[in-house]
Design a protein around this motif. Structure first.
Motif, PDB file in Angstrom:
ATOM      1  N   TRP A 148      -8.602   1.428  -8.884  1.00 57.03           N
ATOM      2  CA  TRP A 148      -7.203   1.223  -8.488  1.00 57.03           C
ATOM      3  C   TRP A 148      -6.321   2.392  -8.910  1.00 57.03           C
ATOM      4  N   LYS A 149      -6.611   3.007 -10.037  1.00 58.68           N
ATOM      5  CA  LYS A 149      -5.851   4.189 -10.455  1.00 58.68           C
ATOM      6  C   LYS A 149      -5.978   5.296  -9.412  1.00 58.68           C
ATOM      7  N   LYS A 150      -7.207   5.554  -9.007  1.00 58.07           N
ATOM      8  CA  LYS A 150      -7.439   6.609  -8.023  1.00 58.07           C
ATOM      9  C   LYS A 150      -6.766   6.277  -6.696  1.00 58.07           C
ATOM     10  N   ARG A 151      -6.855   5.027  -6.290  1.00 57.31           N
ATOM     11  CA  ARG A 151      -6.264   4.637  -5.012  1.00 57.31           C
ATOM     12  C   ARG A 151      -4.742   4.815  -5.040  1.00 57.31           C
ATOM     13  N   LEU A 152      -4.102   4.471  -6.153  1.00 56.67           N
ATOM     14  CA  LEU A 152      -2.659   4.644  -6.267  1.00 56.67           C
ATOM     15  C   LEU A 152      -2.294   6.128  -6.258  1.00 56.67           C
ATOM     16  N   ILE A 153      -3.054   6.949  -6.968  1.00 52.63           N
ATOM     17  CA  ILE A 153      -2.803   8.397  -6.973  1.00 52.63           C
ATOM     18  C   ILE A 153      -2.908   8.953  -5.555  1.00 52.63           C
ATOM     19  N   ASP A 154      -3.960   8.563  -4.848  1.00 55.15           N
ATOM     20  CA  ASP A 154      -4.155   9.035  -3.472  1.00 55.15           C
ATOM     21  C   ASP A 154      -3.020   8.577  -2.570  1.00 55.15           C
ATOM     22  N   TYR A 155      -2.592   7.340  -2.756  1.00 55.14           N
ATOM     23  CA  TYR A 155      -1.496   6.791  -1.961  1.00 55.14           C
ATOM     24  C   TYR A 155      -0.207   7.555  -2.237  1.00 55.14           C
ATOM     25  N   ARG A 156       0.111   7.755  -3.518  1.00 58.78           N
ATOM     26  CA  ARG A 156       1.310   8.487  -3.903  1.00 58.78           C
ATOM     27  C   ARG A 156       1.303   9.904  -3.317  1.00 58.78           C
ATOM     28  N   TYR A 157       0.147  10.519  -3.292  1.00 60.84           N
ATOM     29  CA  TYR A 157       0.022  11.897  -2.807  1.00 60.84           C
ATOM     30  C   TYR A 157       0.435  12.012  -1.337  1.00 60.84           C
ATOM     31  N   THR A 158       0.211  10.955  -0.559  1.00 61.17           N
ATOM     32  CA  THR A 158       0.529  11.029   0.867  1.00 61.17           C
ATOM     33  C   THR A 158       2.012  10.853   1.174  1.00 61.17           C
ATOM     34  N   LEU A 159       2.757  10.228   0.282  1.00 63.45           N
ATOM     35  CA  LEU A 159       4.126   9.835   0.611  1.00 63.45           C
ATOM     36  C   LEU A 159       5.048  10.993   0.983  1.00 63.45           C
ATOM     37  N   PRO A 160       5.006  12.145   0.281  1.00 61.10           N
ATOM     38  CA  PRO A 160       5.888  13.250   0.689  1.00 61.10           C
ATOM     39  C   PRO A 160       5.629  13.728   2.120  1.00 61.10           C
ATOM     40  N   LEU A 161       4.413  13.513   2.613  1.00 61.00           N
ATOM     41  CA  LEU A 161       4.084  13.936   3.975  1.00 61.00           C
ATOM     42  C   LEU A 161       4.745  13.042   5.017  1.00 61.00           C
ATOM     43  N   TYR A 162       5.240  11.893   4.564  1.00 62.35           N
ATOM     44  CA  TYR A 162       5.857  10.921   5.481  1.00 62.35           C
ATOM     45  C   TYR A 162       7.283  10.601   5.035  1.00 62.35           C
ATOM     46  N   SER A 163       7.961  11.625   4.511  1.00 62.42           N
ATOM     47  CA  SER A 163       9.302  11.418   3.961  1.00 62.42           C
ATOM     48  C   SER A 163      10.320  11.004   5.016  1.00 62.42           C
ATOM     49  N   GLN A 164      10.045  11.322   6.286  1.00 66.84           N
ATOM     50  CA  GLN A 164      10.966  10.949   7.363  1.00 66.84           C
ATOM     51  C   GLN A 164      10.551   9.658   8.058  1.00 66.84           C
ATOM     52  N   ASN A 165       9.515   9.039   7.562  1.00 66.31           N
ATOM     53  CA  ASN A 165       9.053   7.799   8.180  1.00 66.31           C
ATOM     54  C   ASN A 165      10.100   6.705   8.006  1.00 66.31           C
ATOM     55  N   PRO A 166      10.414   5.967   9.059  1.00 65.76           N
ATOM     56  CA  PRO A 166      11.443   4.920   8.950  1.00 65.76           C
ATOM     57  C   PRO A 166      11.091   3.821   7.953  1.00 65.76           C
ATOM     58  N   LEU A 167       9.824   3.716   7.574  1.00 67.83           N
ATOM     59  CA  LEU A 167       9.412   2.682   6.627  1.00 67.83           C
ATOM     60  C   LEU A 167       9.161   3.262   5.231  1.00 67.83           C
ATOM     61  N   ARG A 168       9.777   4.413   4.970  1.00 70.13           N
ATOM     62  CA  ARG A 168       9.568   5.070   3.677  1.00 70.13           C
ATOM     63  C   ARG A 168       9.941   4.146   2.509  1.00 70.13           C
ATOM     64  N   SER A 169      11.020   3.373   2.642  1.00 71.36           N
ATOM     65  CA  SER A 169      11.437   2.481   1.552  1.00 71.36           C
ATOM     66  C   SER A 169      10.379   1.413   1.282  1.00 71.36           C
ATOM     67  N   HIS A 170       9.740   0.927   2.341  1.00 70.83           N
ATOM     68  CA  HIS A 170       8.663  -0.047   2.169  1.00 70.83           C
ATOM     69  C   HIS A 170       7.468   0.597   1.462  1.00 70.83           C
ATOM     70  N   LEU A 171       7.131   1.810   1.872  1.00 67.66           N
ATOM     71  CA  LEU A 171       6.015   2.516   1.260  1.00 67.66           C
ATOM     72  C   LEU A 171       6.260   2.745  -0.230  1.00 67.66           C
ATOM     73  N   ASN A 172       7.482   3.108  -0.579  1.00 66.45           N
ATOM     74  CA  ASN A 172       7.842   3.322  -1.985  1.00 66.45           C
ATOM     75  C   ASN A 172       7.771   2.016  -2.776  1.00 66.45           C
ATOM     76  N   TYR A 173       8.205   0.938  -2.144  1.00 68.66           N
ATOM     77  CA  TYR A 173       8.190  -0.362  -2.822  1.00 68.66           C
ATOM     78  C   TYR A 173       6.765  -0.760  -3.206  1.00 68.66           C
ATOM     79  N   PHE A 174       5.833  -0.549  -2.296  1.00 71.33           N
ATOM     80  CA  PHE A 174       4.450  -0.901  -2.596  1.00 71.33           C
ATOM     81  C   PHE A 174       3.874  -0.015  -3.694  1.00 71.33           C
TER      82      PHE A 174
END
Length: 324
Positions: A148-174
């Motif tokens: 789970w640590k690795k999965r969260l790190i991998d997930y976090r790593y992708t978020l800047p690539l989708y900074s303009q995504n309309p669901l960015r707030s949802h992604l951050n919440y998770f």
């Protein structure tokens, strides 16, 4: 043979059928793909599943495991043809085909199916707990928190690539849910190592349970078996069924098998970790652009559907954890 030999294209089925006939003393006449590296193959009177394995060692481990499990008295699993065949570094094995009862596909939208799955898993865990150490020594140890640590790190790593995504707030919440859960679980790591260890199934998705024409439930697909306490499977099962239960805490713990975990701090904490979101999001982001466009509506639905119910569920669980 060239590197494209096993790719899904014209003539592939014919060539694979020829290999089957060369490697097995069975008169195969048909082969039809089910999913990647899995086919249904047939003689005039018998059906089999042909499956690709990551290595010969993996194939042999699963053959040995299922044989010992049947000898222990747990028979609701398939049998292997003991002989694999290897072609261009790809390992293939034949597996007993279990015919599903028409119109009786296992679904977690049916509470009766959830109860039946819980009962079968309980029998499976009891049987694997009592298998010999010789069998268990062949099975990898499950590392839930590290995974789970690795999965969260991998997930976090992708978020800047989708900074303009309309669901960015949802992604951050998770991401925040994942961080909260992992932070709490650091002090509860012993829960994931509790004795007695069984051999968990590791992938209790509904499609890995088949109800046959006689109504008997079977357990299939042992690619992710690992040594761990039984409650690791129940935790994954809970994550699988919660969307079908409307993220209702009381409905989840109404199932007898899950009731003992209603006051277990580590189990409750782990329920908050959004493993389904992280898994599907990472699969989505690793797809090529055209595939992402095709899959976006499905991904969007996963992020948005029952979002309010999930927020309510997470807050309720956090409150329970705080009170323990």
């Amino acid at each position: 043979m060239n590197k494209d030999f096993f790719e899904e294209r014209d003539g592939m089925k014919r060539r694979l059928l020829l290999l089957l006939k060369e490697n097995f003393d069975l008169p195969f006449i048909r082969i039809n793909p089910i999913k990647n590296m899995v086919w249904k193959v047939s003689t005039q009177n018998q059906d089999w599943i042909l499956k690709g394995f990551s290595s010969l060692e993996t194939f042999k481990r699963q053959v040995s495991f299922t044989e010992q499990l049947k000898k222990s008295g747990f028979t609701q699993i398939y049998s292997f043809h003991p002989k694999p065949f290897v072609q261009e570094n790809k390992v293939f094995g034949l597996i007993q085909f279990i015919e599903a009862k028409k119109g009786q596909k296992v679904s977690y939208s049916h509470e009766s199916d959830i109860r039946d799955v819980c009962f079968l898993l309980r029998k499976y865990h009891h049987a694997t707990t009592n298998l010999s150490n010789v069998v268990k020594e062949q099975i990898p140890v499950f590392e839930q928190i590290n995974k789970w640590k690795k999965r969260l790190i991998d997930y976090r790593y992708t978020l800047p690539l989708y900074s303009q995504n309309p669901l960015r707030s949802h992604l951050n919440y998770f991401a925040e849910l994942g961080e909260w859960a992992l932070d709490k679980l650091q002090n509860q790591a012993a829960f994931f190592k509790e004795e007695p260890n069984c051999i968990i199934h590791g992938d209790v998705a509904s499609h890995n349970f088949i109800r046959d024409k006689n109504g008997q439930l079977w357990l299939i697909d042992f690619d992710l078996i690992a040594l761990a306490p039984p409650h690791i499977d129940y935790l994954q099962l809970s994550n699988r069924v919660l969307p079908h239960l409307g993220w209702d805490v009381e409905r989840l713990f109404s199932f007898q098998t899950l009731q003992p975990f209603k006051t277990k701090e580590a189990f409750l904490t782990a329920l908050v970790y959004p493993t389904d979101i992280f898994r599907e999001w990472l699969h989505f982001t690793r797809s090529h652009t055209l595939e992402q466009r095709r899959r976006w509506s499905t991904m969007e639905a996963l992020l948005l559907k029952q979002f309010k119910e999930r927020i309510k569920f997470s807050k309720e669980i956090m409150k329970k954890v705080k009170s323990i």
